[in-house]
Motif scaffolding. Structure first.
Motif, PDB file in Angstrom:
ATOM      1  N   UNK A 669      20.312  40.229  37.432  1.00  0.00           N
ATOM      2  CA  UNK A 669      20.817  39.290  36.422  1.00  0.00           C
ATOM      3  C   UNK A 669      22.137  39.778  35.862  1.00  0.00           C
ATOM      4  N   UNK A 670      22.189  41.103  35.560  1.00  0.00           N
ATOM      5  CA  UNK A 670      23.423  41.656  35.030  1.00  0.00           C
ATOM      6  C   UNK A 670      24.533  41.607  36.084  1.00  0.00           C
ATOM      7  N   UNK A 671      24.170  41.866  37.317  1.00  0.00           N
ATOM      8  CA  UNK A 671      25.173  41.784  38.393  1.00  0.00           C
ATOM      9  C   UNK A 671      25.718  40.356  38.527  1.00  0.00           C
ATOM     10  N   UNK A 672      24.820  39.391  38.437  1.00  0.00           N
ATOM     11  CA  UNK A 672      25.234  37.982  38.529  1.00  0.00           C
ATOM     12  C   UNK A 672      26.145  37.615  37.381  1.00  0.00           C
ATOM     13  N   UNK A 673      25.830  38.143  36.171  1.00  0.00           N
ATOM     14  CA  UNK A 673      26.672  37.853  35.014  1.00  0.00           C
ATOM     15  C   UNK A 673      28.060  38.442  35.204  1.00  0.00           C
ATOM     16  N   UNK A 674      28.131  39.654  35.768  1.00  0.00           N
ATOM     17  CA  UNK A 674      29.442  40.268  36.004  1.00  0.00           C
ATOM     18  C   UNK A 674      30.227  39.503  37.060  1.00  0.00           C
ATOM     19  N   UNK A 675      29.551  38.966  38.113  1.00  0.00           N
ATOM     20  CA  UNK A 675      30.235  38.219  39.178  1.00  0.00           C
ATOM     21  C   UNK A 675      30.678  36.854  38.707  1.00  0.00           C
ATOM     22  N   UNK A 676      30.009  36.353  37.645  1.00  0.00           N
ATOM     23  CA  UNK A 676      30.336  35.013  37.164  1.00  0.00           C
ATOM     24  C   UNK A 676      31.752  34.958  36.636  1.00  0.00           C
ATOM     25  N   UNK A 677      32.183  36.025  35.923  1.00  0.00           N
ATOM     26  CA  UNK A 677      33.552  36.035  35.398  1.00  0.00           C
ATOM     27  C   UNK A 677      34.579  36.042  36.533  1.00  0.00           C
ATOM     28  N   UNK A 678      34.265  36.743  37.609  1.00  0.00           N
ATOM     29  CA  UNK A 678      35.183  36.787  38.757  1.00  0.00           C
ATOM     30  C   UNK A 678      35.253  35.422  39.407  1.00  0.00           C
ATOM     31  N   UNK A 679      34.132  34.784  39.550  1.00  0.00           N
ATOM     32  CA  UNK A 679      34.095  33.471  40.192  1.00  0.00           C
ATOM     33  C   UNK A 679      34.863  32.449  39.371  1.00  0.00           C
ATOM     34  N   UNK A 680      34.777  32.541  38.054  1.00  0.00           N
ATOM     35  CA  UNK A 680      35.520  31.588  37.231  1.00  0.00           C
ATOM     36  C   UNK A 680      37.019  31.752  37.450  1.00  0.00           C
ATOM     37  N   UNK A 681      37.465  32.986  37.559  1.00  0.00           N
ATOM     38  CA  UNK A 681      38.882  33.207  37.815  1.00  0.00           C
ATOM     39  C   UNK A 681      39.276  32.701  39.195  1.00  0.00           C
TER      40      UNK A 681
END
Length: 754
Positions: A669-681
């Motif tokens: 879950x934490x990994x997904x949250x960290x990847x979410x910011x990258x995906x938004x960019x």
């Protein structure tokens, strides 16, 4: 004083028969009345003659000169007996008889014959004899002078008279003999007192007790005086007074009793004074002899006993034996001290009632006795103080020796503690024992000083008594000093050993502390590793946040590096301490591998985290630059897109440790949250790309090819430069890892050797 020719005790049985008696009555001429009561039995003329001789010896010559009136009671006797008695009076007392009254029975004798017979013999007899009836006897004698046998009122008790007469004669005999004896004794004392150098002989004891004789005389005199008083009342009172008529002074010799009593009292007083003086002299001589006996023993055998007791012993048992011997000596002295107390009391009593010449002698004896006794008592007390101090000294020495033995035994035993607290406890116990020894040695010095002081005091009075000091004193002083020096040396050796043991125990405490801290450092690194893998997942939402996270990561790595270095230093100190303590049984050799293993895992994890943060910083920096520019070429967009996708792929890649194990950063879950910011960019960059593609459709294909070739050349050049930099970093890292590995191997070898 009339002379008594015979004693009543010699004819006591005859006197008890009452053959004749002097009733104390008197005729009209004041002559004594002698009564001869004849009985029906045959009267012994010899006994009657003896009785008359005794009775006539009692009155004085003056009384005899007035003559006697003799009443011969013949009412119960024969005429021949009466005649014989009357004729016997001529031979016994012819000069003293004035009148003889013969009491006849009524109508019995022939008056004519009897009258003619006595009348015929009147001239030859020398006294007048009348024959009269009892009731007519009062014509010649007053009724108050006659006894009740003749109708008179005079009371007479023959038994009482005889007992009083016996008392009188006994008193007279004893007092006369006692006076002679007392006179001889008193006169002999005068002659003996003339020669003062000659010792007085013992006082002769009289044959009779003076007190008893005096008491008998006083009782007799009191009785005589009482009878005289009663008689005087009876004589003047007529019929109203008592009928008893006492014997006159001539009869009972009252003045004789008084004179004997006075002389006896005088001689007895002198005798008492003589006895008192001689008793006092004897008492003084006895006291002087006892005083000299006490003084001689105390100054002789008593002092010799104390002079032989100068030792103090070399142990507690020897001191106790000396104490027992001293108590025996004190017991012997106590007997003489008891005599001293008794003599002192006797002397004090004599001083109170003593004469002036005796007081000087008594005070001199008392002073001499007191000086000797007090001096001897002081010597006994001094010896007792020395023995008590010696017992205290030996007792303290024994206790200190036992304490030193216990401390030495503790120091000689191997130290094999299980942990640091037990080492601390042993160290505390060691310090307490050392303090106890120090206190014991201080007490020993005090007891030794006290003993030396007591010995010096004892030696001072010993020097006063004798010219040369006792030979035991220097040896005793040397013994005391030697014991204290020996205890001091033993204590110093134990202190040196305590210092070594203390250092060793402190090193062991430090060893345990280093081992505990090293294990704590391993735990801290493990905790830091867990925190890194579980909580350090986010990469930041923009470049600034990522830079901040990089700064925090570097600080986090610095903390871990410090912990690792601290652990290695502790393990190196443990190695040194083990070598110093020669400790080969320690089980802390696995701490270094654990530390290295955790540190390698932490290093791999921090490098992975560093790379991810670096990629995230590059991604956010490039994305923000692209998004801020109005005109962006296609290559920049492609670069951002490529970096973002690489970063997303890196987030899903696990960390592989040197031992082959792997672990992911954080939870999915934490990994997904960290990847979410990258995906938004990436979405924003993709939108930027779409905006750029619309006007770009009209550009020539030639221009695109040229630009692509140029961009490819630039990218190739950058890639080559980047690879060179990465190669250099990898070479440096490999060298550092080889150097750290060599140090780990050296440390592990040292730990195993310990």
């Amino acid at each position: 004083m009339s002379s008594v020719t015979m004693e009543a005790t010699n004819i006591l049985p005859v006197l008890k028969k009452k053959l004749a008696f002097l009733s104390g009555g008197k005729d009209r001429r004041s002559g004594l009345i002698l009564t001869i009561p004849l009985s029906s039995d045959q009267t012994s003329m010899e006994e009657l003659s003896a009785t008359l001789d005794y009775l006539l010896s009692i009155p004085s010559e003056k009384c005899k000169a007035r003559g006697f009136t003799v009443i011969v009671d013949g009412r119960k006797s024969q005429w021949n007996t009466v005649k014989t008695v009357v004729l016997m009076l001529q031979n016994v007392i012819p000069a003293e008889v004035s009148l003889v009254c013969v009491v006849k029975p009524d109508e019995f004798w022939d008056k004519k014959v009897t009258h003619f017979c006595f009348w015929k013999e009147k001239d030859r007899l020398g006294f007048e004899v009348i024959l009269v009836s009892a009731n007519k006897l009062t014509r010649y004698i007053e009724p108050c002078q006659l006894t009740d046998d003749f109708g008179g009122s005079l009371d007479y008790d023959h038994s009482d008279w005889l007992s009083k007469r016996l008392v009188f004669e006994k008193f007279t005999k004893e007092s006369t003999s006692l006076l002679d004896e007392l006179s001889i004794i008193n006169e002999s004392d005068k002659s003996s007192s003339m020669d003062k150098d000659k010792s007085a002989e013992c006082v002769l004891l009289p044959s009779f007790d003076p007190e008893t004789v005096l008491q008998t005389g006083h009782e007799l005199l009191s009785e005589l005086q009482q009878r005289r008083f009663n008689g005087s009342e009876g004589g003047g009172g007529g019929q109203g007074g008592p009928a008893w008529r006492p014997m006159e002074e001539e009869l009972l010799a009252q003045p004789q009793v008084m004179k004997l009593l006075d002389s006896l009292r005088e001689q007895y007083t002198r005798y008492q004074e003589l006895c008192r003086q001689r008793n006092k002299r004897t008492q003084l001589d006895e006291i002087h002899a006892k005083v000299m006996q006490v003084v001689t023993w105390l100054q002789g055998p008593g002092s010799e006993l104390l002079k032989t007791q100068q030792e103090i012993g070399d142990s507690m048992r020897a001191a106790q034996a000396l104490q027992q011997k001293h108590e025996e000596i004190e017991s012997q002295h106590s007997e003489w001290f008891a005599v001293y107390v008794e003599l002192n009391q006797q002397i004090a009593a004599l001083l109170v009632a003593g004469e002036e010449e005796d007081v000087v002698e008594l005070k001199a004896l008392q002073q001499q006795l007191s000086d000797v006794c007090y001096r001897q008592a002081a010597q006994l007390e001094g010896r007792q103080n020395v023995l008590q101090a010696a017992q205290g000294f030996h007792s303290t020495t024994q206790e200190l020796s036992q304490q030193l033995d216990g401390l030495l035994g503790m120091l000689c035993a191997d130290v094999a503690p299980a942990d640091g607290p037990s080492i601390q406890q042993n160290l505390k116990l060691l310090e307490e024992k050392l303090q106890t020894v120090e206190a014991g040695l201080t007490s020993l010095r005090q007891k030794g000083a006290l003993l030396l002081e007591q010995m010096c005091s004892q030696q001072s009075w010993s020097l006063e008594e004798t010219e040369s000091p006792a030979g035991e004193q220097p040896e005793n002083v040397q013994h005391i000093q030697a014991v204290m020096e020996e205890m001091q040396l033993r204590k110093q050796r134990c202190e040196d050993m305590v210092d070594v043991r203390r250092l060793k125990m402190l090193q062991m405490v430090q060893l345990f502390k280093c081992e505990e801290d090293a294990l704590q450092a391993v735990e801290w690194l493990g905790e830091l590793l867990d925190a890194l893998l579980k909580t350090h997942v986010r990469l930041g939402d923009d470049a600034q946040e990522t830079r901040n996270m990089l700064d925090k990561h570097r600080k986090f790595v610095d903390v871990a590096q410090s912990t690792y270095d601290y652990g290695r230093q502790l393990l190196q100190a443990t190695v040194v301490l083990c070598q110093s303590l020669r400790c080969t049984t320690r089980s802390s050799g696995d701490t270094l591998p654990r530390l290295n293993r955790v540190w390698k895992q932490f290093t791999v994890s921090t490098e992975e985290r560093q790379q991810r943060l670096d990629m995230a910083l590059s991604f956010h920096t490039a994305a923000e630059k692209v998004l801020q520019q109005d005109c962006v070429d296609e290559d920049s967009l492609d670069e951002v897109d490529s970096t973002g996708k690489t970063l997303l792929d890196r987030l899903t890649t696990p960390v592989i440790f040197p031992d082959g194990t792997q672990q992911f950063f954080g939870s999915p879950t934490e990994t997904a949250a960290a990847a979410e910011a990258v995906k938004e960019r990436l979405l924003l960059v993709e939108e930027q790309r779409l905006q750029l593609q619309e006007p770009g459709l009209h550009n020539d294909n030639d221009d695109e090819e040229e630009e692509e070739e140029e961009e490819e050349d630039v990218l190739n050049g950058q890639e080559v430069s980047r690879l060179d930099v990465i190669g250099e970093e990898l070479s440096e890292k490999e060298e550092e890892e080889e150097e750290a590995g060599q140090q780990d191997e050296d440390l592990q070898t040292a730990m195993q050797g310990c």
